[in-house]
Design a protein around this motif. Sequence first.
Motif, mmCIF file in Angstrom:
data_model
loop_
_atom_site.group_PDB
_atom_site.id
_atom_site.type_symbol
_atom_site.label_atom_id
_atom_site.label_comp_id
_atom_site.label_asym_id
_atom_site.label_seq_id
_atom_site.Cartn_x
_atom_site.Cartn_y
_atom_site.Cartn_z
ATOM 1 N N GLU A 98 -7.744 -33.959 81.170
ATOM 2 C CA GLU A 98 -6.295 -33.788 81.176
ATOM 3 C C GLU A 98 -5.796 -33.114 82.440
ATOM 4 O OE1 GLU A 98 -2.999 -32.149 77.981
ATOM 5 O OE2 GLU A 98 -4.841 -30.996 78.254
ATOM 6 N N CYS A 99 -6.595 -32.193 82.992
ATOM 7 C CA CYS A 99 -6.117 -31.357 84.101
ATOM 8 C C CYS A 99 -6.793 -31.657 85.431
ATOM 9 C CB CYS A 99 -6.323 -29.877 83.751
ATOM 10 S SG CYS A 99 -5.626 -29.415 82.146
ATOM 11 N N GLY A 100 -7.782 -32.554 85.450
ATOM 12 C CA GLY A 100 -8.481 -32.866 86.693
ATOM 13 C C GLY A 100 -9.428 -31.783 87.148
ATOM 14 N N SER A 101 -9.860 -30.927 86.233
ATOM 15 C CA SER A 101 -10.772 -29.832 86.580
ATOM 16 C C SER A 101 -12.184 -30.358 86.762
ATOM 17 C CB SER A 101 -10.780 -28.770 85.471
ATOM 18 O OG SER A 101 -9.488 -28.246 85.242
ATOM 19 N N ILE A 102 -12.909 -29.791 87.719
ATOM 20 C CA ILE A 102 -14.340 -30.059 87.776
ATOM 21 C C ILE A 102 -15.008 -29.252 86.666
ATOM 22 C CG2 ILE A 102 -14.313 -30.601 90.245
ATOM 23 C CD1 ILE A 102 -15.521 -27.821 90.765
ATOM 24 N N ARG A 103 -16.183 -29.694 86.230
ATOM 25 C CA ARG A 103 -16.820 -29.057 85.077
ATOM 26 C C ARG A 103 -17.064 -27.549 85.265
ATOM 27 N NH1 ARG A 103 -19.553 -29.779 80.321
ATOM 28 N NH2 ARG A 103 -18.844 -31.935 80.222
ATOM 29 N N PRO A 104 -17.592 -27.077 86.408
ATOM 30 C CA PRO A 104 -17.802 -25.628 86.534
ATOM 31 C C PRO A 104 -16.513 -24.827 86.371
ATOM 32 C CG PRO A 104 -19.029 -26.791 88.228
ATOM 33 C CD PRO A 104 -18.147 -27.815 87.567
ATOM 34 N N LYS A 105 -15.408 -25.369 86.873
ATOM 35 C CA LYS A 105 -14.121 -24.673 86.705
ATOM 36 C C LYS A 105 -13.724 -24.633 85.236
ATOM 37 C CE LYS A 105 -9.348 -24.961 86.444
ATOM 38 N NZ LYS A 105 -8.531 -25.516 85.351
ATOM 39 N N ALA A 106 -13.881 -25.756 84.534
ATOM 40 C CA ALA A 106 -13.520 -25.812 83.121
ATOM 41 C C ALA A 106 -14.401 -24.890 82.291
ATOM 42 C CB ALA A 106 -13.616 -27.250 82.618
ATOM 43 N N GLU A 107 -15.689 -24.830 82.615
ATOM 44 C CA GLU A 107 -16.607 -23.938 81.901
ATOM 45 C C GLU A 107 -16.234 -22.483 82.144
ATOM 46 O OE1 GLU A 107 -20.609 -26.798 81.982
ATOM 47 O OE2 GLU A 107 -20.333 -25.236 83.496
ATOM 48 N N TRP A 108 -15.941 -22.139 83.404
ATOM 49 C CA TRP A 108 -15.570 -20.762 83.715
ATOM 50 C C TRP A 108 -14.274 -20.377 83.008
ATOM 51 C CZ3 TRP A 108 -11.205 -18.570 85.655
ATOM 52 C CH2 TRP A 108 -11.285 -17.198 85.957
ATOM 53 N N GLU A 109 -13.314 -21.288 83.005
ATOM 54 C CA GLU A 109 -12.021 -20.971 82.390
ATOM 55 C C GLU A 109 -12.164 -20.701 80.901
ATOM 56 O OE1 GLU A 109 -7.466 -22.690 81.995
ATOM 57 O OE2 GLU A 109 -8.946 -23.837 83.124
ATOM 58 N N LEU A 110 -12.971 -21.503 80.231
ATOM 59 C CA LEU A 110 -13.198 -21.272 78.801
ATOM 60 C C LEU A 110 -13.830 -19.909 78.568
ATOM 61 C CD1 LEU A 110 -13.290 -22.200 75.845
ATOM 62 C CD2 LEU A 110 -15.527 -23.201 76.338
ATOM 63 N N GLN A 111 -14.855 -19.571 79.345
ATOM 64 C CA GLN A 111 -15.516 -18.284 79.172
ATOM 65 C C GLN A 111 -14.558 -17.132 79.457
ATOM 66 O OE1 GLN A 111 -18.429 -17.590 77.809
ATOM 67 N NE2 GLN A 111 -17.946 -15.406 78.050
ATOM 68 N N ALA A 112 -13.717 -17.284 80.466
ATOM 69 C CA ALA A 112 -12.748 -16.236 80.785
ATOM 70 C C ALA A 112 -11.738 -16.064 79.656
ATOM 71 C CB ALA A 112 -12.028 -16.574 82.094
ATOM 72 N N ALA A 113 -11.331 -17.165 79.021
ATOM 73 C CA ALA A 113 -10.400 -17.070 77.892
ATOM 74 C C ALA A 113 -11.065 -16.372 76.710
ATOM 75 C CB ALA A 113 -9.927 -18.465 77.499
ATOM 76 N N ILE A 114 -12.338 -16.660 76.471
ATOM 77 C CA ILE A 114 -13.073 -15.981 75.393
ATOM 78 C C ILE A 114 -13.194 -14.492 75.685
ATOM 79 C CG2 ILE A 114 -15.363 -15.783 74.340
ATOM 80 C CD1 ILE A 114 -15.584 -18.853 74.638
ATOM 81 N N GLU A 115 -13.486 -14.144 76.932
ATOM 82 C CA GLU A 115 -13.552 -12.729 77.315
ATOM 83 C C GLU A 115 -12.201 -12.053 77.090
ATOM 84 O OE1 GLU A 115 -14.814 -12.877 81.350
ATOM 85 O OE2 GLU A 115 -16.951 -12.953 80.866
ATOM 86 N N GLN A 116 -11.116 -12.759 77.392
ATOM 87 C CA GLN A 116 -9.783 -12.190 77.210
ATOM 88 C C GLN A 116 -9.515 -11.912 75.735
ATOM 89 O OE1 GLN A 116 -7.127 -11.486 79.794
ATOM 90 N NE2 GLN A 116 -6.962 -10.237 77.979
ATOM 91 N N LEU A 117 -9.940 -12.805 74.872
ATOM 92 C CA LEU A 117 -9.778 -12.586 73.432
ATOM 93 C C LEU A 117 -10.552 -11.358 72.970
ATOM 94 C CD1 LEU A 117 -10.021 -16.284 72.291
ATOM 95 C CD2 LEU A 117 -8.172 -14.737 71.608
ATOM 96 N N ASN A 118 -11.801 -11.228 73.394
ATOM 97 C CA ASN A 118 -12.605 -10.086 72.969
ATOM 98 C C ASN A 118 -12.093 -8.776 73.559
ATOM 99 O OD1 ASN A 118 -14.468 -11.429 71.272
ATOM 100 N ND2 ASN A 118 -15.603 -12.179 73.039
ATOM 101 N N ALA A 119 -11.624 -8.821 74.805
ATOM 102 C CA ALA A 119 -11.040 -7.619 75.397
ATOM 103 C C ALA A 119 -9.774 -7.216 74.651
ATOM 104 C CB ALA A 119 -10.732 -7.869 76.875
ATOM 105 N N SER A 120 -8.988 -8.199 74.242
ATOM 106 C CA SER A 120 -7.760 -7.904 73.504
ATOM 107 C C SER A 120 -8.064 -7.367 72.117
ATOM 108 C CB SER A 120 -6.891 -9.157 73.423
ATOM 109 O OG SER A 120 -6.474 -9.565 74.712
ATOM 110 N N ALA A 121 -9.150 -7.851 71.508
ATOM 111 C CA ALA A 121 -9.558 -7.294 70.220
ATOM 112 C C ALA A 121 -9.858 -5.803 70.350
ATOM 113 C CB ALA A 121 -10.780 -8.047 69.690
ATOM 114 N N ALA A 122 -10.514 -5.426 71.445
ATOM 115 C CA ALA A 122 -10.797 -4.002 71.683
ATOM 116 C C ALA A 122 -9.522 -3.214 71.941
ATOM 117 C CB ALA A 122 -11.755 -3.861 72.866
#
Length: 489
Positions: A98-122
């Motif tokens: 959908e966004c034209g992302s290369i796979r490493p960028k898409a993988e990093w973005e997902l992991q960063a979003a997960i980190e943001q969720l866990n940081a926000s939980a704290a």
Amino acid sequence: MGLIMNFNISDYSNKFFDGRWCDSTGEVADILEPATGNALGKIVLTTAIDVDKAVSSSKAAQGKWAATPFNQRADCLRKVAEVMRENAELFIEWNIRECGSIRPKAEWELQAAIEQLNASAALTMYPDGATYPSSVPGRRNIVRHVALGVIGVIAPWNFPLLLAMRSVAPAIALGNAVVLKPDHQSAVTGGLLMARAFEEAGLPPGVFSVVPGDVIAGEALVENESVAMISFTGSTPVGKKIGSKCGGRLKKAALELGGNNAFIVLADADLDAAASNGAWGSFLHQGQICMQAGRHFVHESVADEYIQKLAERARKLRIGDPYRQEVEIGPLINEAQYRRVEGIVQESLQQGACLITGGKGERLFYEPTILANVDVSNRACAEELFGPVVPVVTFKDEDHLVEQVLRSDYGLAAAIHTQNYGVAFSLADRLKAGMVHINDQTVNNEFHVPFGGMGDSGNGSRFGGLANIEEFTEVQWVSFTEKPIIYPF
């Protein structure tokens, strides 16, 4: 967990989410794959009525959510992170297509979003206030952070998952309800999949809503009187309009806007490292990043060597469909963006710039391009690029450098390459930039560090860590005495 893997876009082509999936009467648009031009499905462009309905649902749910014990709010966010991790490939594939992302960028973005969720939980268990002394005997003063209410989040298409989540997650953690309007070009990656993840995790209905759409939906969200705050990430011209509308309504606005970021190479820099950083900062995601290393300022004594090393890296980058090929450079997001990048390059060449490599493309694929002999008044330097283009400007000394860098009204990020930390810190003091990275590149994000710009790059708002508490709450002063005070009348 895991049911989200059954996501079928055809089931959501006329839907928005307000805690339940609702039908919309809005126009239905194709979801286009930038690499091929093929339609991946359809998405609805929600109406003002849809947005108002979502806001009403959020307003009804917010009070109870704010009163929910912090550990339960944290648990919901951790469950969302778990759902996303379990269904990583779904998020990654949609981000690529959908966004034209290369796979490493898409993988990093997902992991960063997960980190943001866990940081926000704290974040839910951090202190929510402090006590202050009083000049009045027997009085105690408490100053605390309380939820704002309903927060509207307007997110862009370039990093749709992360740049939505960095507002959505802390806002919800701190007791707010959120209505998210993703860009219609990334409404699945940065909207519908997020809605499914929150739904799957069991977030109470109404606490999180998603209204895919264009300017109509965005304006309705900004203008709705029940929305207490707008968190907007996008272009500076649009951000200024939103800020003006919010100001007229006394509505809080967090504006993270464009950038024309300086990448500085001093005479003593490690040129191999600088070229590596420069290529990454300029060409990652085809340069479609607000933190892109947009203007390369290189000391005149090393400029030729630096340009040669950067060009060698640029020529090695593979260009193509990131879903079907292993590439470093994918497509630009749409034809209008391609024409804009091509226009900037051609006009810059007419203004006297020298083409080192690139300068052409086909369909939505544009070659990594390097321009030398560039003046700061040249269009490639004067505007935010948002494409795989590097203008190289030379400087004589530090004063000359600072004078040229400050010709831009943007102030998001900067990078400085040198072996002399003292000089680097001195330059950081003189630059107008919200973030300065020494011996690194400009595209940096850490979920716990305050992120934001100055000048035309934003209104001083900050995302990340403790800064989120300031952004997504308001302060309330509560005082109390054991016995009522008797006043003179």
